[in-house]
Design an enzyme around this catalytic site. Structure first.
Site, PDB file in Angstrom:
ATOM      1  CD  GLU A 212      -3.799  -6.794   3.033  1.00  0.00           C
ATOM      2  OE1 GLU A 212      -4.747  -6.210   3.456  1.00  0.00           O
ATOM      3  OE2 GLU A 212      -2.590  -6.396   3.359  1.00  0.00           O
TER       4      GLU A 212
ATOM      5  CD  GLU B 143      -2.907  -1.334   2.245  1.00  0.00           C
ATOM      6  OE1 GLU B 143      -4.199  -1.633   1.982  1.00  0.00           O
ATOM      7  OE2 GLU B 143      -2.339  -1.137   3.362  1.00  0.00           O
TER       8      GLU B 143
END
Length: 1019
Positions: A510, A446
């Protein structure tokens, strides 16, 4: 005018005097010690963990003058344990955020309020010979630090979760030496370390000291390159010594202490490269983690011999025909994301912590770990090598806070930061590249996208071309060998699966956010990922709750989360999102995940003939020899039990088996069920013999109980009825029932002088909010006012028959300012024998435009006598289950206390449901009441109200009720994982819909429960 960069803000500086990164190994004088891999027995090793002196200041500039000198007085300073984080020891402030930086974004500068810890240790050194050098190694320091030895600046480093080594030979003297380490909480590196976790600082991993020969081995890298058909492998070895004094190197390859091969390696100018063909080695994979020992032996100019052992595995990781393959075989990831987490020590974790994690993962069918979001302690990779887990090794890199600025790529696409990015990648790879468990490098998490990731990718491929590289932020997979996404919903995931032509393989790095009660809907994810070859599995977020342990006023252990320390801004309990609780107790979510990812799938082939279909979903392991325990039961009656050995079933193959059970005998029983338990037949590294790999059960459909009505012989007196303006009271020598004619509710029900029902039943649409409801709760509470549903009185009528009395109450159910609702008809039948039969029908009323798409539940609550504290039920158990998390819980007969029906989530929320229940009974000693269901319903029973659950913010704070609250659900919505993932799927949602509930409560003999459950006595 531009502010001057301080050393800890200098993006052009990655370190001062720090030695080059290298693989982790130890040197030994003899094979006997080398085979132990015990660092304590290695040459010149000394562990510097323990108690250090400590000084905490609010900023580096506030450090006392001369703090780094030998003369600086430390006697009166406090002590701190190394390794640890200073916030966990009471210094500074605990702070948790998910995305946000805890300071203004102004890279590379950090606030002047920069908490700083200064560590001091006296180090006694024996006289060093001219051939010896002294290396100090810091395995993890957050976030940057300066090292001083006897007042001299000996080094500087950053990157919190990678080791830093310094040669301090020229700074020490014989005798006592002062080691001083000044650690900065914030540095320019902090902009690259904005991971979802507690902000913790200090020397949090071990500090080690090595006295080594100046000419010794510096680094070694072993590659295993496959030959045709992956039968033979070429072992390619390269490395270097610190100097060019060593000329020869002997290599010995062993498997379980048996010599496999031996060879000589020439060393030229301190560097060596060597290749050796190894025929038919046993290969390494996560299911069969075969490890070899490669010993390097060499003679130093001093005449001393040193041995360096490495564990290696023969395995390849490649993309072939757009599939990720290990040793030529397609693999499938059933993984988890793992943070370092200990409830008492924070990010400082012990060997025992890591071993427990690895064993639990293996016991629950997990085969892969993503080291979210940084390199772990190197010991963790040793364990993954040994026990068998695929690892995505992730760089210590996340810039998530920039997403909120509108310029996510602010530093990721800035060439001035390239050196910092590449440094983090290269040091990780050089440390971990000899671990066979590491099959993929991750560039971080991220952090937007940009040129610096391209530079990282190229740098990694230059020093290790054998592994894949992953980065989720690369939306077009330009610098990622696989296409990875996170929290992709099922529909777009299926589209990715279909869009496979010429495309890179896909993984979900994820998914399945395991926050609080959940995650739900994992079965559907598994089905989609198994359906399309392009989809090769995923990694649940995440492994462990990051709760901080403390005790409450009652001395009970509770766990704190964001905001509990006055930290702001914070993401609250968003750090409580693991498959295991902080103390590593498995949550119901982990039990469900174990079943969903089961490597052995069992299906009915023809159960009437005892035929089942067994599918082997392992990628490598043959099922031959696994024990299959077959148990045939009718409720609590054992009909038959046998153990057989599974035949040879290759990976990804299936066979039909005929179960050796007496079906004719089983057919004579009611609700005969076949329970199958697949068990390890021998001890393994991670589990003992008998460990259950997975389980399944089937009902012999011909034996399913069809409940009947069996009118009991009346032994009660006639009813007396007292019909008043506000109350309707019905009484006999057996029972007393009191109804409110104003509110239309059963206010109490007394049997043989004992009040069993204190209130109810009443319809509820509400459940205590779970974390995965977080995006619905505002509408539920403030738009549809579902917490405030009320039943409006309609009519009350009753009619007497010979053996019973019928009471009909009609109502309308709705809530604040809503036009939609339900017409309710309660039909009570009370028999002279004391049975209470309830038939409730709800007819939906759809008026207006604002109608909720989903309700938490449709059910009824009943307040029961609290003395009846023991619960037995025939349904799913023995752990909790919801409609989208029930595969792990088999239907059977289970018993618990009411207190044990509670699941103790760190953040209290709806819990404890048992699905698909045919009946339940509550008991006090030998007295028992049966709740017999017309259908299969879900239920919960707790010793507290829903409102008390919602008011409590931590374990131990739930205010107990004076009665037990039983909720019987027509339907309850599933749990999903929408705190960050997929919402409840349509199949598991309750809408505004017609419903019908029917059940009967009556007193029974405790030993007759099963037989009594087969019939109703009222209707």
């Amino acid at each position: 005018m531009q502010r001057e960069m301080k050393r800890w803000e200098n993006i052009h500086l990655t370190g001062i005097n720090r030695l080059p990164a290298h693989t982790n190994f130890y040197r030994y004088y003899n094979r006997e010690n080398a085979t132990t891999f015990n660092r304590e027995k290695s040459i010149g090793y000394r562990l510097l963990d323990g108690v250090w002196k400590f000084l905490y200041v609010e900023a580096p500039e506030l450090s006392p003058k001369g703090f780094e000198t030998e003369e600086f007085a430390i006697e009166k300073l406090e002590y701190i344990e190394v390794p640890s984080s200073w916030q966990m020891k009471g210094y500074g402030h605990m702070h948790y955020t998910d995305v946000l930086y805890p300071f203004a974004i102004n890279p590379p500068f950090v606030p002047q309020e920069n908490p700083t810890g200064i560590y001091f240790r006296e180090l006694v050194i024996d006289e060093l010979s001219d051939e010896e050098v002294l290396i100090i190694k810091f395995n993890g320091v957050d976030s940057a630090f300066d090292l001083y030895v006897n007042g001299q600046h000996a080094g500087f480093s950053k990157v919190s979760r990678l080791p830093s080594e310094f040669d301090i030979t020229n700074f020490v003297k014989k005798g006592s030496n002062r080691i001083t380490v000044r650690v900065y909480q914030f540095s320019d590196g902090t902009y690259l370390e904005d991971q979802d976790m507690w902000w913790l600082s200090g020397i949090f991993r071990s500090v080690e000291l090595f006295t080594i020969n100046k000419d010794t081995l510096q680094d070694v890298f072993v590659e295993t390159l496959p030959g045709e058909n992956y039968k033979n492998f070429t072992m390619k070895i390269c490395g270097a010594f610190f100097t060019n004094c060593v000329k020869n190197l002997r290599g010995t390859l062993r498997y379980r202490n048996e010599k496999v091969d031996e060879f000589e390696i020439n060393v030229v100018e301190g560097i060596f490269e060597f290749s050796r063909l190894v025929e038919n080695p046993l290969l390494w994979n996560a299911e069969e983690p075969n490890l070899y020992t490669l010993e390097f032996e060499y003679e130093l100019p001093t005449g001393e011999t040193e041995i360096v052992p490495l564990r290696i595995g023969f395995r390849s990781i490649e993309i072939i025909e757009n599939e990720i393959r290990v040793n030529g075989k397609r693999i499938f990831f059933n993984g988890v994301n793992r943070h370092d987490a200990n409830p008492k020590t924070g990010r400082t974790v012990s060997y025992e912590d890591m071993l427990k994690d690895v064993k639990l993962m293996k016991q629950h069918n997990i085969n892969a770990v993503r080291t979210a979001h940084y390199p772990n302690n190197d010991v963790f990779y040793d364990l993954c090598d040994e026990y068998g887990l695929y690892v995505i090794d992730e760089a210590d890199l996340e810039c998530h806070g920039f997403e909120n600025t509108g310029n996510y790529n602010w530093i990721s696409d800035n060439e001035l930061w390239e050196k910092q990015y590449v440094d983090r990648a290269v040091r990780m790879v050089k440390r971990d590249r000899n671990h066979p468990s590491v099959i993929m490098w991750s560039l971080g998490n991220e952090s937007g996208a940009g040129r610096n990731f391209t530079a990282m990718y190229n740098a990694i491929k230059t020093i290790d071309s054998t592994r894949l590289v992953h980065y989720e932020g690369d939306r077009v997979a330009a610098y990622s060998d696989v296409y990875t996404t996170m929290y992709t919903r099922l529909k777009p995931l299926e589209e990715i699966g279909r869009d496979a032509e010429g495309k890179k393989p896909h993984i979900l790095c994820e998914y399945g956010h395991a926050m609080g009660n959940g995650p739900g809907g994992l079965t559907e994810y598994q089905q989609v990922m198994r359906k399309y070859p392009r989809l090769q599995g995923g990694f649940i977020w995440e492994w462990c709750d990051h709760g901080i342990e403390t005790t409450n006023e009652n001395g009970e252990t509770i766990y704190l989360y964001g905001g509990d320390f006055g930290d702001f801004p914070t993401n609250g309990n968003f750090c409580i999102d693991g498959l295991v609780f902080p103390d590593k107790t498995p949550s119901p979510g982990l039990l469900e995940y174990k079943k969903v990812i089961e490597p052995i799938v069992t299906e009915e082939a023809n159960l009437q003939e005892g035929k089942i279909r067994v599918k082997n979903l392992y990628d490598f392991r043959n099922l031959c020899g696994i024990d299959l325990l077959i148990t045939v039961k009718s409720f609590d009656t054992l009909i038959e039990e046998k153990i057989i050995k599974l035949p040879s079933i290759d990976a990804q193959e299936e066979v039909e088996l005929v179960l050796p059970v007496d079906l004719a005998k089983a057919a004579q029983y009611d609700d005969a069920r076949i329970y199958l338990s697949y068990q390890e037949s021998e001890n393994t590294l991670y589990a003992e013999k008998g460990h259950e790999i997975t389980k399944e059960s089937f009902l012999l459909s011909s034996t399913k109980v069809k409940k009947t009505v069996k009118a009991a012989v009346s032994n009660g007196s006639d009813f007396s009825i007292e019909d008043e303006a506000a109350w309707l009271t019905i009484e006999s020598n057996k029972i007393k029932a009191v109804f409110s004619k104003v509110f239309g509710t059963l206010k109490s029900f007394t049997v043989e002088g004992e009040k069993m029902i204190h209130k109810g039943p009443e319809v509820t649409l509400w459940r205590a909010i779970i974390d995965n409801d977080m995006y619905k709760k505002d509408d539920w509470i403030n738009k549809y006012f579902l917490k405030n549903t009320k039943e409006q009185m309609g009519t009350v009528n009753y009619e007497m028959a010979e053996d019973y009395i019928d009471i009909e109450i009609t109502k309308y159910l709705s809530t604040v300012n809503q036009a939609w609702g339900f017409h309710l008809t309660y039909n009570y039948r009370i028999t002279k024998n004391g049975a209470l039969n309830i038939d409730l029908k709800g007819r939906k009323v759809l008026r207006g435009k604002e109608i909720p798409e989903m309700l938490p539940r449709i059910g009824v609550t009943i307040n029961l006598n609290q003395d009846y504290n023991h619960v037995t039920w025939y349904g799913r158990g023995d752990s909790e289950s919801y409609q989208d998390t029930k595969r792990s819980q088999q239907i059977g007969l289970y018993s618990k206390t009411v207190e044990e029906m509670h699941t103790d989530y760190v953040y209290p929320q709806e819990n404890g449901s048992r699905c698909d229940t045919s009946f339940l009974a509550v008991a006090k000693g030998e007295d028992m009441y049966l709740f017999n269901f017309k259908g299969e319903y879900d239920f919960t029973i707790h010793d507290y109200e829903t409102s008390a659950l919602e008011e409590a913010k931590h374990r131990g704070n739930i205010k107990k009720s004076s009665y037990n609250v039983l909720t019987i659900d027509y339907k309850q919505s599933g749990v999903g994982s929408n705190s960050c993932g997929e919402e409840q799927l349509p199949l598991y949602r309750v809408g505004v819909e017609d419903f019908h509930l029917q059940f009967e409560m009556r007193k029974i003999g405790k030993g007759n429960m099963v037989e009594e459950s087969k019939f109703f006595t009222a209707r």
